[in-house]
Design a protein around this motif. Structure first.
Motif, PDB file in Angstrom:
ATOM      1  N   ARG A   3       0.758  -1.216   0.090  1.00  0.00           N
ATOM      2  CA  ARG A   3       0.080   0.139   0.006  1.00  0.00           C
ATOM      3  C   ARG A   3       0.833   1.218  -0.004  1.00  0.00           C
ATOM      4  N   LEU A   4       1.949   1.361   0.779  1.00  0.00           N
ATOM      5  CA  LEU A   4       2.787   2.541   0.834  1.00  0.00           C
ATOM      6  C   LEU A   4       3.583   2.759  -0.557  1.00  0.00           C
ATOM      7  N   ARG A   6       2.584   1.704  -3.406  1.00  0.00           N
ATOM      8  CA  ARG A   6       1.524   2.116  -4.455  1.00  0.00           C
ATOM      9  C   ARG A   6       1.170   3.576  -4.257  1.00  0.00           C
ATOM     10  N   ALA A   7       1.174   3.991  -3.069  1.00  0.00           N
ATOM     11  CA  ALA A   7       0.909   5.379  -2.725  1.00  0.00           C
ATOM     12  C   ALA A   7       1.917   6.335  -3.225  1.00  0.00           C
ATOM     13  N   SER A   8       3.111   5.991  -2.906  1.00  0.00           N
ATOM     14  CA  SER A   8       4.327   6.651  -3.529  1.00  0.00           C
ATOM     15  C   SER A   8       4.545   6.362  -5.047  1.00  0.00           C
ATOM     16  N   GLY A   9       3.818   5.616  -5.634  1.00  0.00           N
ATOM     17  CA  GLY A   9       3.982   5.545  -7.011  1.00  0.00           C
ATOM     18  C   GLY A   9       5.349   4.434  -7.599  1.00  0.00           C
TER      19      GLY A   9
END
Length: 168
Positions: A3-4, A6-9
């Motif tokens: 999740r982290l 993905r959130a940071s791209g």
């Protein structure tokens, strides 16, 4: 973590799957199609290599089996798994049996020893018909695999072998 990222791209790096490039290797048609029943000797021979550990390193054995009698008619043992190993086993089988030209099939897997130029030449010189099963399919040479399994279980695995020469 996913999740982290993905959130940071961010995205993980994937390893490419290994791919064997068999293009350009000499291969034979599968003349056996898993049909191991024959009506007489010297109609269908099978060949394969096995390895076994010793305290000084591995020992390799190549063998040729006549499917009619299920007897080993040629073999070669060496410390290296090379083309000479399979060519010597084939030479012994041809010398002992002297098969008629064009009527005996020799079935093997796609190992580099069996796809080599030297082995193919020896096969043609002996008048044998080459046959190879599907790549990576143990059932295409199951009779030889069964022989190796029995030999390993009943002979080689019965004790630890100190040297290569100690193996019968």
């Amino acid at each position: 973590m996913e999740r982290l990222m993905r959130a940071s791209g961010l995205q993980g790096v994937y390893r490419r799957r290994g791919r064997r490039d068999v293009a350009g290797q000499a291969t034979e048609e599968d003349l056996v199609q898993r049909r191991f029943e024959v009506v007489g000797p010297d109609r269908l021979w099978l060949t394969d290599i096995t390895e076994h550990p010793t305290m000084e390193g591995k020992v390799y054995c190549a063998a040729v089996m006549d499917t009619y009698s299920r007897r080993i008619i040629g073999w070669s043992i060496d410390a290296r798994q090379n083309i000479d190993l399979v060519v010597n086993a084939l030479a012994m089988a041809v010398t002992r049996r002297n098969p008629p030209t064009g009527s005996t099939i020799l079935h093997s897997d796609h190992g580099t020893q069996y796809t080599s130029w030297a082995f193919g030449k020896r096969l043609r010189d002996a008048g044998l018909l080459g046959s190879m099963g599907t790549i990576g399919d143990c059932y295409d040479n199951s009779m030889m695999e069964s022989f190796w399994g029995t030999m390993q279980l009943e002979l080689l695995d019965t004790r630890a072998w100190k040297t290569r020469k100690a193996i019968p």
